[in-house]
Each structure stands twice: as C-alpha cells, then as structure tokens.
Design a protein around this motif. Structure first.
Motif, PDB file in Angstrom:
ATOM      1  N   PHE A 116       0.828  -1.205   0.000  1.00 27.69           N
ATOM      2  CA  PHE A 116       0.000   0.000   0.000  1.00 27.69           C
ATOM      3  C   PHE A 116       0.860   1.252   0.000  1.00 27.69           C
ATOM      4  O   PHE A 116       1.869   1.320   0.709  1.00 27.69           O
ATOM      5  CB  PHE A 116      -0.936  -0.016   1.216  1.00 27.69           C
ATOM      6  N   PHE A 117       0.463   2.229  -0.812  1.00 27.27           N
ATOM      7  CA  PHE A 117       1.184   3.492  -0.925  1.00 27.27           C
ATOM      8  C   PHE A 117       0.241   4.634  -0.586  1.00 27.27           C
ATOM      9  O   PHE A 117      -0.897   4.680  -1.083  1.00 27.27           O
ATOM     10  CB  PHE A 117       1.718   3.661  -2.348  1.00 27.27           C
ATOM     11  N   ASN A 118       0.681   5.536   0.281  1.00 28.02           N
ATOM     12  CA  ASN A 118      -0.121   6.696   0.648  1.00 28.02           C
ATOM     13  C   ASN A 118       0.277   7.872  -0.230  1.00 28.02           C
ATOM     14  O   ASN A 118       1.410   8.361  -0.153  1.00 28.02           O
ATOM     15  CB  ASN A 118       0.072   7.043   2.126  1.00 28.02           C
ATOM     16  N   ARG A 119      -0.649   8.327  -1.065  1.00 27.35           N
ATOM     17  CA  ARG A 119      -0.341   9.372  -2.038  1.00 27.35           C
ATOM     18  C   ARG A 119      -0.141  10.745  -1.386  1.00 27.35           C
ATOM     19  O   ARG A 119       0.347  11.659  -2.034  1.00 27.35           O
ATOM     20  CB  ARG A 119      -1.468   9.460  -3.070  1.00 27.35           C
ATOM     21  N   GLU A 153       4.083   7.258   2.440  1.00 30.46           N
ATOM     22  CA  GLU A 153       4.351   6.040   3.210  1.00 30.46           C
ATOM     23  C   GLU A 153       4.019   4.800   2.383  1.00 30.46           C
ATOM     24  O   GLU A 153       3.062   4.785   1.613  1.00 30.46           O
ATOM     25  CB  GLU A 153       3.516   6.046   4.490  1.00 30.46           C
ATOM     26  N   THR A 154       4.827   3.747   2.531  1.00 31.01           N
ATOM     27  CA  THR A 154       4.540   2.457   1.904  1.00 31.01           C
ATOM     28  C   THR A 154       4.556   1.381   2.976  1.00 31.01           C
ATOM     29  O   THR A 154       5.316   1.460   3.944  1.00 31.01           O
ATOM     30  CB  THR A 154       5.578   2.098   0.827  1.00 31.01           C
ATOM     31  N   LYS A 155       3.713   0.361   2.809  1.00 32.80           N
ATOM     32  CA  LYS A 155       3.689  -0.718   3.795  1.00 32.80           C
ATOM     33  C   LYS A 155       2.995  -1.934   3.218  1.00 32.80           C
ATOM     34  O   LYS A 155       2.157  -1.834   2.326  1.00 32.80           O
ATOM     35  CB  LYS A 155       2.973  -0.272   5.068  1.00 32.80           C
ATOM     36  N   TYR A 156       3.393  -3.110   3.710  1.00 28.90           N
ATOM     37  CA  TYR A 156       2.671  -4.338   3.451  1.00 28.90           C
ATOM     38  C   TYR A 156       1.658  -4.502   4.578  1.00 28.90           C
ATOM     39  O   TYR A 156       1.889  -4.098   5.707  1.00 28.90           O
ATOM     40  CB  TYR A 156       3.621  -5.535   3.407  1.00 28.90           C
ATOM     41  N   GLY A 157       0.542  -5.111   4.282  1.00 25.12           N
ATOM     42  CA  GLY A 157      -0.511  -5.219   5.280  1.00 25.12           C
ATOM     43  C   GLY A 157      -1.485  -4.067   5.128  1.00 25.12           C
ATOM     44  O   GLY A 157      -1.098  -2.919   4.880  1.00 25.12           O
ATOM     45  N   VAL A 158      -2.767  -4.343   5.262  1.00 27.54           N
ATOM     46  CA  VAL A 158      -3.808  -3.344   5.018  1.00 27.54           C
ATOM     47  C   VAL A 158      -3.784  -2.260   6.095  1.00 27.54           C
ATOM     48  O   VAL A 158      -3.865  -2.558   7.291  1.00 27.54           O
ATOM     49  CB  VAL A 158      -5.206  -4.003   5.000  1.00 27.54           C
TER      50      VAL A 158
END
Length: 200
Positions: A45-48, A52-57
């Motif tokens: 997931f990438f926060n526009r 921030e980027t992360k695996y997991g919802v």
C-alpha cells in the motif's frame, strides 16, 4: 518496498517524493491509500499524501462495500425518461431505458419483464416501477452492459471515476474493491494460459 534489498532505495525515495508532491499540487480523487501488486504478486500500500509504503492493510484503508459506484449513473438512467422529482416510471418508460442507444442493452421482451417481475406496482390505474425498486435493476443492467462490452479478459475489470479514483469491478457478481490483487492474479493467469497455448 524497502523489504527488497535489490531495489535502489534512493530511487524509491525520489519516486515517493515526486508522487507525493504531485498529489499535493493536483486534486486528489479517490482514497489517499492505494493498493499495488508487486513483482511477486504481493499486495502493498502506498499513501499518495504522505508517501508512506507498507505491506498489510492500513487501518484507515477505505472500502467500497458501503459505496455505490453506480449510483449517479442509475439516477441519470432513471431520470432520462421521466421528470425530476417523480419517483416512479411506467412500463413503456422502462422499455425506453432498455432500448437506449447510449447503453444498447439488447434485451428481449421476456428478459425485461423477468427483471421487473414482482416489483411492479399500481398507481393511478397504471403499472409502474418505483425508484427504490429500480436501483438494483439498474445495477443489474449496468453489469449486463459491462459483460457485453468486455466479453473477454476475465471477470475483473479495472475502472476509474473522479469520485473514487481507480477501483476494480467483478462484472459477474458486481463486487467492487480498491484492492487489485484479484484482478492482477486473474490477468497473470490469463497471460500464462495464452502463453501455454502459443507454446503448444
């Protein structure tokens, strides 16, 4: 993304900064979090907004479960044959929607009558369909249209709108989601099937 040692971390940082800057300068349609599938078909997931980027919802990742992505189209479809403020249409008006050149549903009379069977009501001595009863029918008509327009390529479609940004629709079930995993996996499966056919 940072989990992969073979990825240039400086490159990731610059791309993140660029996308974040663009998101701040332009109107942000859809959710701030975007789900993306990596080269291993893993979802991250990438926060526009924050970069921030992360695996997991993420806890604040949105869901389309309670959103009606077809609401405006169904509303326009209904009021293309009757005046604003009137909450019902007659059967000839329903037939007019089904015969619309804009959508080209290509429905036979028996198909149309099967759709509205059980919801026809009487008003002023004529058969009518009320708006609240038309909504699920409108949704079924739109799904039929998507199946006609995209007969190949699997069940999942990638769509976009100004209100929601990119989202994914299952043209068979009507399920909608912001998460691309099922769509990407289906596309990969179709690609492998086509490749095997070429090899054979």
């Amino acid at each position: 993304l940072e989990e992969h040692e073979n990825v240039d971390q400086d490159f990731i940082s610059r791309i993140r900064d660029l996308i974040t800057q663009l998101s701040r300068e332009r109107p942000l349609y859809g959710p701030s979090w975007v789900a993306i599938v990596d080269h291993n078909c893993r979802e991250f997931f990438f926060n526009r907004v924050t970069g921030e980027t992360k695996y997991g919802v993420p806890d604040d990742f949105p869901t389309l479960r309670d959103m009606d992505v077809f609401g405006r189209t169904i509303h326009e479809m209904f009021y293309s044959v009757t005046a604003r403020g009137i909450n019902y249409i007659t059967l000839p008006q329903f037939d007019e929607i089904c015969a619309s050149k804009k959508y080209n549903f290509g429905m036979k009379d028996e198909e149309k009558r099967a759709l509205i069977k059980g919801i026809i009501k009487t008003r002023d001595e004529q058969d009518v369909v009320y708006y609240e009863d038309f909504v699920p029918i409108g949704r079924a008509l739109l799904l039929k249209w998507y199946r006609q327009q995209y007969p190949k390529g699997g069940d999942w479609l990638k769509l976009s709108s100004k209100r929601y940004g990119f989202f994914y629709l299952n043209k068979m079930t009507g399920e909608t989601t912001f998460r691309p995993a099922q769509y990407e996996r289906e596309q990969l499966s179709l690609f492998l099937q086509d490749t095997l056919k070429e090899v054979e």
